[in-house]
Scaffold this motif. Structure first.
Motif, PDB file in Angstrom:
ATOM      1  N   GLY A 247      59.917  -6.143  20.951  1.00 53.90           N
ATOM      2  CA  GLY A 247      59.493  -4.952  21.679  1.00 53.90           C
ATOM      3  C   GLY A 247      58.599  -5.234  22.870  1.00 53.90           C
ATOM      4  N   VAL A 248      58.557  -6.492  23.324  1.00 56.83           N
ATOM      5  CA  VAL A 248      57.738  -6.853  24.487  1.00 56.83           C
ATOM      6  C   VAL A 248      58.449  -6.386  25.754  1.00 56.83           C
ATOM      7  N   LYS A 249      57.695  -5.845  26.697  1.00 54.14           N
ATOM      8  CA  LYS A 249      58.248  -5.387  27.968  1.00 54.14           C
ATOM      9  C   LYS A 249      57.948  -6.410  29.066  1.00 54.14           C
ATOM     10  N   PRO A 250      58.822  -6.499  30.073  1.00 51.98           N
ATOM     11  CA  PRO A 250      58.642  -7.539  31.109  1.00 51.98           C
ATOM     12  C   PRO A 250      57.680  -7.133  32.218  1.00 51.98           C
ATOM     13  N   PHE A 251      56.508  -6.640  31.832  1.00 59.55           N
ATOM     14  CA  PHE A 251      55.534  -6.237  32.839  1.00 59.55           C
ATOM     15  C   PHE A 251      54.742  -7.457  33.309  1.00 59.55           C
ATOM     16  N   LEU A 252      54.543  -7.552  34.594  1.00 52.16           N
ATOM     17  CA  LEU A 252      53.759  -8.616  35.211  1.00 52.16           C
ATOM     18  C   LEU A 252      52.906  -7.971  36.291  1.00 52.16           C
ATOM     19  N   ASP A 253      51.629  -7.793  35.984  1.00 54.78           N
ATOM     20  CA  ASP A 253      50.731  -7.095  36.903  1.00 54.78           C
ATOM     21  C   ASP A 253      50.695  -7.781  38.262  1.00 54.78           C
ATOM     22  N   GLY A 254      50.554  -6.974  39.289  1.00 57.74           N
ATOM     23  CA  GLY A 254      50.484  -7.504  40.641  1.00 57.74           C
ATOM     24  C   GLY A 254      51.835  -7.722  41.288  1.00 57.74           C
ATOM     25  N   MET A 255      52.919  -7.302  40.599  1.00 57.66           N
ATOM     26  CA  MET A 255      54.275  -7.506  41.118  1.00 57.66           C
ATOM     27  C   MET A 255      54.960  -6.161  41.366  1.00 57.66           C
ATOM     28  N   VAL A 256      55.725  -6.111  42.430  1.00 51.90           N
ATOM     29  CA  VAL A 256      56.495  -4.913  42.759  1.00 51.90           C
ATOM     30  C   VAL A 256      57.512  -4.617  41.662  1.00 51.90           C
ATOM     31  N   THR A 257      57.957  -5.637  40.953  1.00 48.85           N
ATOM     32  CA  THR A 257      58.974  -5.464  39.917  1.00 48.85           C
ATOM     33  C   THR A 257      58.508  -4.554  38.785  1.00 48.85           C
ATOM     34  N   ASN A 258      57.210  -4.397  38.608  1.00 43.53           N
ATOM     35  CA  ASN A 258      56.719  -3.450  37.610  1.00 43.53           C
ATOM     36  C   ASN A 258      57.216  -2.048  37.911  1.00 43.53           C
ATOM     37  N   GLY A 259      57.177  -1.664  39.193  1.00 48.16           N
ATOM     38  CA  GLY A 259      57.668  -0.357  39.598  1.00 48.16           C
ATOM     39  C   GLY A 259      59.166  -0.215  39.382  1.00 48.16           C
ATOM     40  N   TRP A 260      59.899  -1.293  39.621  1.00 53.71           N
ATOM     41  CA  TRP A 260      61.348  -1.270  39.388  1.00 53.71           C
ATOM     42  C   TRP A 260      61.633  -0.963  37.913  1.00 53.71           C
ATOM     43  N   TYR A 261      60.922  -1.661  37.041  1.00 56.23           N
ATOM     44  CA  TYR A 261      61.196  -1.510  35.614  1.00 56.23           C
ATOM     45  C   TYR A 261      60.776  -0.126  35.121  1.00 56.23           C
ATOM     46  N   LYS A 262      59.662   0.380  35.622  1.00 54.81           N
ATOM     47  CA  LYS A 262      59.218   1.713  35.214  1.00 54.81           C
ATOM     48  C   LYS A 262      60.220   2.784  35.634  1.00 54.81           C
ATOM     49  N   LYS A 263      60.904   2.555  36.734  1.00 49.93           N
ATOM     50  CA  LYS A 263      61.872   3.532  37.249  1.00 49.93           C
ATOM     51  C   LYS A 263      63.249   3.373  36.594  1.00 49.93           C
ATOM     52  N   LEU A 264      63.726   2.131  36.484  1.00 50.70           N
ATOM     53  CA  LEU A 264      65.101   1.900  36.027  1.00 50.70           C
ATOM     54  C   LEU A 264      65.201   1.357  34.607  1.00 50.70           C
ATOM     55  N   GLY A 265      64.103   0.848  34.074  1.00 52.09           N
ATOM     56  CA  GLY A 265      64.110   0.360  32.695  1.00 52.09           C
ATOM     57  C   GLY A 265      65.154  -0.706  32.446  1.00 52.09           C
ATOM     58  N   GLU A 266      65.913  -0.542  31.348  1.00 53.50           N
ATOM     59  CA  GLU A 266      66.876  -1.546  30.936  1.00 53.50           C
ATOM     60  C   GLU A 266      68.188  -1.502  31.722  1.00 53.50           C
ATOM     61  N   LYS A 267      68.229  -0.722  32.789  1.00 60.96           N
ATOM     62  CA  LYS A 267      69.414  -0.744  33.655  1.00 60.96           C
ATOM     63  C   LYS A 267      69.458  -2.033  34.473  1.00 60.96           C
ATOM     64  N   ILE A 268      68.306  -2.655  34.675  1.00 58.44           N
ATOM     65  CA  ILE A 268      68.235  -3.873  35.499  1.00 58.44           C
ATOM     66  C   ILE A 268      67.717  -5.035  34.660  1.00 58.44           C
ATOM     67  N   TRP A 269      68.041  -6.247  35.105  1.00 60.25           N
ATOM     68  CA  TRP A 269      67.677  -7.444  34.354  1.00 60.25           C
ATOM     69  C   TRP A 269      66.645  -8.309  35.066  1.00 60.25           C
ATOM     70  N   THR A 270      66.474  -8.092  36.385  1.00 61.00           N
ATOM     71  CA  THR A 270      65.621  -9.000  37.163  1.00 61.00           C
ATOM     72  C   THR A 270      64.157  -9.025  36.726  1.00 61.00           C
ATOM     73  N   PRO A 271      63.524  -7.903  36.304  1.00 59.73           N
ATOM     74  CA  PRO A 271      62.129  -8.026  35.840  1.00 59.73           C
ATOM     75  C   PRO A 271      61.987  -8.977  34.656  1.00 59.73           C
ATOM     76  N   TRP A 272      63.002  -9.028  33.783  1.00 59.42           N
ATOM     77  CA  TRP A 272      62.965  -9.961  32.658  1.00 59.42           C
ATOM     78  C   TRP A 272      63.003 -11.405  33.146  1.00 59.42           C
TER      79      TRP A 272
END
Length: 616
Positions: A247-272
């Motif tokens: 259940g760990v989420k691919p959040f990495l503070d200080g990165m724009v990718t956090n916003g991507w994941y919050k918006k698209l979630g598991e639709k995208i793979w790049t934040p992982w």
């Protein structure tokens, strides 16, 4: 006609043919210059190993015209006759609850008919048509599990178009940076063909590249034409499975990718994958061509990533626009490396001699200050936490000093300057004149190396902090020259700190065999307490013995002892510059207490929980 007349006519015809040939060569405006426009597909290249396998993984859904353009560009590329290049096409299914299912069924049928009839002459063609909608993340992650360490995947989404030269370039990359042992690095996970133009770290540096380097290394993954190496991809898939199951989420503070994941979630793979890359310290090969050109171009057609078609992101590098040697591969040591902030990373700085030491000291010093951090007996997670803190404070003028270990080598691989004290060649001759027991000999080497580096700093005109790894500075001001000018030497046994200001007097003290005297005194000192690293104990005792004036840091209340912090957490609010703990402190307790005062910076992978960019 007379024989002589026939001969004259033949000569006239030959002269006329030569004249026409010469005129076409010199007068035709479309005549190619062979030195500039030589077709690269005719150049010989080395052969890969017999079990070398190249797979093209095309990911598509409902864009027939995009897929047609993509596949035709792949088919028009130049492949070596001896190579087998296999084409695998993954067609995602539309959602089964779609209201317009008849229309979607018809589109799927058109795509399947086109793919079935598409001619691929360079290897096998495999079509995988899903029975349900998987989405972009699963399309990427389930497209490949390497069957061997010699299998490579080139993954393209269907709105991509590739240059005819793309395969020749990727093959050269594989041969030079995967199979060539002198150019191989475990830090490299693949190569992207897209034009680099994005920095994901917030407040990162503007992407500026010189006009000379055709290749550089950058941490960011490229989804528009990405070559993947087998071993890092397997490692990622296993890492992904473990984190996803917990259940760990691919959040990495200080990165724009956090916003991507919050918006698209598991639709995208790049934040992982970005989170994985950050935890491992891996890099990607990128190209740098003039005039916004690239070997792959995304047309950014409407889909998951774009609500409406945005058009090509760059210009395709064609055969007639190559005025340089595309297949020239530079030695890895000559290529620049950049992190997520597009800040240059200098890898594999491992100091083992005085000559190497001078270069590294000159490169890391800041405002003529250098920090020597002793890693002896310090747990790996504590060291990593300290380095994350250094990154947050923008402290970069340090060298990590410790014995030979895989951990020390890994720190150097990730871009941290290290000094391998066990292999430091300068004390080898001195060691032969000493007859200590093994345990004492290790202490002798440790002290001699740290003291010798301090002396070299003074010779170069740099002020020196020596500190133990079992401590943390509260802020970056802790290491500035805040001491009064009355003294140039500050020592603390309990604080495990040494400050030596560069001056004629300190250089005189440290000159000659002073480092050797400090080190050779280990047998006569007696055993200090466990909480006092012997280096600081030895320095203080020798200074006293030689009647050298110095200030006692322990009496200046610069540091807060961990025991006092445990007794009263609010005591950290005092104006302490350092927090210090014993090497005997239990790691779980230490982590809990440091987290309580916001000084624990590691995530579950023991990597930094955030990326901090400091613009140049």
């Amino acid at each position: 006609m007379a024989p002589q007349s026939r001969r004259q006519l033949s000569l006239l015809l030959i002269l006329l043919f030569l004249l026409l040939s010469l005129s076409s060569l010199f007068l035709s405006p479309s005549a190619p210059n062979p030195q500039i426009h030589s077709p690269l597909h005719s150049l010989p290249t080395p052969s890969p190993p017999p079990n070398f396998t190249f797979l093209i993984k095309v990911l598509t859904f409902n864009r027939l015209s995009s897929l047609s353009r993509c596949l035709n560009s792949l088919a028009n590329a130049h492949y070596d006759a001896a190579d087998k290049v296999h084409l695998h096409i993954y067609i995602d299914h539309f959602p089964l609850d779609s209201a317009d299912s008849d229309q979607r069924l018809n589109l799927s049928k058109q795509i399947l008919d086109f793919v079935d009839g598409f001619d691929w002459r360079f290897g096998e063609k495999l079509v995988h048509y899903r029975t349900s909608n998987a989405g972009l993340q699963a399309q990427w992650l389930e497209a490949w599990w390497p069957s061997s360490d010699h299998e490579f995947a080139f993954v393209v989404e269907d709105d991509l178009e590739v240059s005819p030269l793309y395969y020749r370039f990727l093959k050269a990359v594989i041969l030079n940076y995967y199979y060539n042992a002198t150019n191989f690095s475990p830090s490299i996970y693949g190569a992207s063909l897209q034009r680099p133009r994005f920095v994901p770290g917030k407040h990162g540096n503007k992407m500026q590249l010189d006009g000379e380097s055709q290749i550089f290394l950058y941490q960011l993954v490229g989804t528009w034409g990405q070559l993947l190496f087998p071993r890092p991809w397997k490692e990622f898939r296993l890492w992904y499975n473990m984190h996803k199951s917990k259940g760990v989420k691919p959040f990495l503070d200080g990165m724009v990718t956090n916003g991507w994941y919050k918006k698209l979630g598991e639709k995208i793979w790049t934040p992982w994958f970005i989170k994985f890359i950050h935890s491992r310290g891996y890099f990607n090969i990128y190209t740098n061509f003039h005039h916004e050109r690239a070997l792959s171009v995304s047309h950014r057609d409407a889909g998951v990533n774009y609500g409406k078609t945005a058009g090509p992101d760059s210009y395709l590098l064609g055969e007639n626009s190559v005025n340089f040697n595309l297949l020239e591969m530079y030695p890895l040591m000559d290529i620049k490396w950049y992190d997520f902030c597009f800040r240059q990373v200098v890898t594999n700085r491992i100091v083992t001699s005085s000559n190497e030491l001078v270069n590294v000291l000159q490169s890391v010093q800041h405002k003529k200050f250098v920090l020597l951090v002793r890693l002896y007996g310090v747990p790996e997670t504590v060291v990593r936490n300290m380095l994350c803190h250094f990154e947050g404070l923008n402290i970069r003028n340090y060298i990590l000093v410790g014995p030979t270990s895989d951990f020390l080598i890994d720190l150097a691989r990730r871009g941290h300057p290290v000094l391998d004290a066990s292999s430091f060649s300068d004390f080898s001759k001195l060691s032969k004149s000493i007859n200590f027991q093994d345990s004492t000999m290790e202490l002798f080497k440790e002290i001699l190396v740290v003291a010798s580096v301090t002396r070299k700093n003074l010779e170069l005109g740099y002020n020196t902090w020596v500190l133990d790894g079992n401590m943390l500075p509260r802020n970056n001001e802790s290491f500035l020259d805040t001491f009064d000018r009355g003294n140039d030497l500050y020592v603390g046994k309990a604080s495990r700190l040494l400050f030596v200001r560069s001056s004629s007097s300190t250089l005189k003290i440290w000159a000659g065999d002073f480092p050797f005297k400090i080190a050779s005194s280990v047998e006569t000192l007696g055993k200090p307490s466990v909480s006092t690293p012997i280096f600081f104990y030895a320095v203080e005792n020798l200074l006293k013995k030689q009647s050298v004036e110095f200030k006692n840091i322990d009496e200046m209340h610069l540091g807060l002892d961990f025991g006092a912090l445990q007794a009263n957490s609010s005591s950290f609010d005092r104006d302490n510059k350092f927090i210090i703990w014993s090497s005997e402190t239990e790691l779980d307790l230490l982590q809990k207490q440091l987290a309580h005062i916001d000084l624990w910076f590691l995530d579950g992978d023991s990597s930094c929980s955030s990326v901090v960019c400091h613009p140049l």
